[in-house]
Design a protein around this motif. Sequence first.
Motif, short mmCIF file in Angstrom:
data_model
loop_
_atom_site.label_atom_id
_atom_site.label_comp_id
_atom_site.label_asym_id
_atom_site.label_seq_id
_atom_site.Cartn_x
_atom_site.Cartn_y
_atom_site.Cartn_z
N TYR A 222 0.84 -1.20 0.00
CA TYR A 222 0.00 0.00 0.00
C TYR A 222 0.88 1.25 0.00
CZ TYR A 222 -3.72 -3.23 1.15
OH TYR A 222 -4.61 -4.27 1.11
N ILE A 223 0.51 2.21 -0.85
CA ILE A 223 1.25 3.47 -0.93
C ILE A 223 0.27 4.62 -0.77
CG2 ILE A 223 2.95 4.82 -2.22
CD1 ILE A 223 3.32 2.43 -4.06
N HIS A 224 0.63 5.60 0.03
CA HIS A 224 -0.22 6.79 0.17
C HIS A 224 -0.31 7.51 -1.17
CE1 HIS A 224 -1.90 10.58 1.51
NE2 HIS A 224 -2.17 10.01 2.67
N VAL A 225 -1.50 7.94 -1.52
CA VAL A 225 -1.75 8.53 -2.83
C VAL A 225 -0.90 9.78 -3.06
CG1 VAL A 225 -3.74 9.86 -1.99
CG2 VAL A 225 -3.59 9.25 -4.42
N THR A 226 -0.60 10.53 -2.02
CA THR A 226 0.24 11.72 -2.20
C THR A 226 1.68 11.33 -2.50
OG1 THR A 226 -1.20 13.01 -0.75
CG2 THR A 226 1.00 13.89 -1.14
N ASP A 227 2.15 10.22 -1.94
CA ASP A 227 3.48 9.72 -2.29
C ASP A 227 3.53 9.27 -3.74
OD1 ASP A 227 4.81 10.17 0.15
OD2 ASP A 227 4.04 8.30 0.99
N LEU A 228 2.44 8.68 -4.23
CA LEU A 228 2.37 8.32 -5.65
C LEU A 228 2.40 9.57 -6.52
CD1 LEU A 228 -0.31 5.48 -5.76
CD2 LEU A 228 2.14 5.27 -6.17
N ALA A 229 1.67 10.60 -6.12
CA ALA A 229 1.69 11.86 -6.87
C ALA A 229 3.11 12.41 -6.95
CB ALA A 229 0.75 12.87 -6.21
N ASP A 230 3.81 12.36 -5.84
CA ASP A 230 5.19 12.85 -5.80
C ASP A 230 6.07 12.08 -6.79
OD1 ASP A 230 7.55 14.25 -4.60
OD2 ASP A 230 8.02 12.23 -3.88
N ALA A 231 5.89 10.76 -6.86
CA ALA A 231 6.69 9.96 -7.79
C ALA A 231 6.44 10.37 -9.23
CB ALA A 231 6.38 8.48 -7.60
N HIS A 232 5.18 10.62 -9.59
CA HIS A 232 4.86 11.04 -10.96
C HIS A 232 5.50 12.38 -11.29
CE1 HIS A 232 1.87 7.83 -10.57
NE2 HIS A 232 1.74 7.86 -11.87
N ILE A 233 5.50 13.28 -10.33
CA ILE A 233 6.08 14.61 -10.57
C ILE A 233 7.61 14.51 -10.66
CG2 ILE A 233 6.36 16.93 -9.59
CD1 ILE A 233 3.52 16.48 -8.32
N ARG A 234 8.20 13.66 -9.83
CA ARG A 234 9.65 13.44 -9.93
C ARG A 234 10.01 12.85 -11.30
NH1 ARG A 234 12.78 13.40 -5.13
NH2 ARG A 234 11.53 13.96 -3.30
N ALA A 235 9.15 11.99 -11.81
CA ALA A 235 9.40 11.40 -13.13
C ALA A 235 9.36 12.46 -14.22
CB ALA A 235 8.40 10.29 -13.40
N VAL A 236 8.43 13.41 -14.11
CA VAL A 236 8.41 14.52 -15.06
C VAL A 236 9.73 15.28 -15.01
CG1 VAL A 236 7.36 16.76 -15.60
CG2 VAL A 236 5.90 14.80 -15.10
N GLY A 237 10.19 15.54 -13.79
CA GLY A 237 11.47 16.24 -13.63
C GLY A 237 12.62 15.47 -14.26
N LYS A 238 12.61 14.15 -14.11
CA LYS A 238 13.66 13.32 -14.69
C LYS A 238 13.68 13.45 -16.21
CE LYS A 238 16.76 9.94 -14.11
NZ LYS A 238 17.98 10.10 -13.29
N LEU A 239 12.51 13.44 -16.84
CA LEU A 239 12.44 13.58 -18.29
C LEU A 239 12.85 14.99 -18.72
CD1 LEU A 239 9.14 11.63 -19.12
CD2 LEU A 239 11.50 10.86 -19.44
#
Length: 328
Positions: A222-239
């Motif tokens: 289980y992952i907190h939804v805000t932590d998932l949001a953070d991962a998606h935003i970090r991925a945008v930064g990586k690209l």
Amino acid sequence: MAVLVTGGAGYIGSHTVAELLERGEEVVIVDSLQQGHREAVLGGKLYVGDLRDKAFLGKVFEENDIDAVIHFAASSLVGESMKDPGKYYHNNVYGTLCLLEVMNEHQVKRIVFSSTAATYGEPEQVPILETDRTLPTNAYGETKLAMENMMKWFDTAHGIQYISLRYFNAAGAHEGGRIGEDHDPETHLIPIILQVALGKRAHISVFGDDYATPDGTCIRDYIHVTDLADAHIRAVGKLREGGASRVYNLGNGKGFSVNEVIEIARRVTGHPIPAVIEPRRAGDPASLVASSERARTELGWAPQRDSLERIIASAWAWHQARPDGYND
């Protein structure tokens, strides 16, 4: 420059929009509102429409200076996908094809994809690694894998770089209390448990208690939804930094059994939450936990809200405040 969030009125999408806005990003949202909720969109520019309508989608790109896409829009019920696979191929796969084609027409070369650990099927090992075999056991997982493969070939042919994020169970709610989880029908364990505490269900069904786990019930990540949001935003930064196309697992790396989730919910809510043992469901693996070491190392991501008590408490606060959800 703006980030386009498809499915941005849905559960994880709306939390990602909220996080993007808090970080000062310009946000454009596309959602059909068939499953999403207008009230869940806390800001940005919302377009109501379907990804499969390329004329509509082209207008979104023409009217906004978009430099990256976060793609959540998809049908996501495993059981339904087995009864109506055509719906999943048409909505998920064809919808993604339309999105990638319009992105290419407008020279938008970055996409972060909300995928699923269902792409792995029955795990070869636990925790699951990104290099493990992908052999989905349901049409939903198969369409998500097809979407990933499509992105790979669009990268090869057109240079649209992608990051695909695979995870199991999103849970919890925005800790500011403004948005939360509201599905119809509800299929996720934690909100169903909380419906018992709210008096909307008489009991929680536990499907099998004879698995090869410490207490006999299935173990999930289980992952907190805000932590998932953070991962998606970090991925945008990586690209944006020029990162190459890549697949990442997201997870706590530890997992909780169904019985553990119920017991913690009892403590958080103060409700007895009766549980009834039912027969196993076909296709339920004993344990599904993902290794997120690659994401931790390369994206600098780690869950900040990994206590299950905290996850359930945030969900409980939302459901108490909004027992009927958004009630659009």
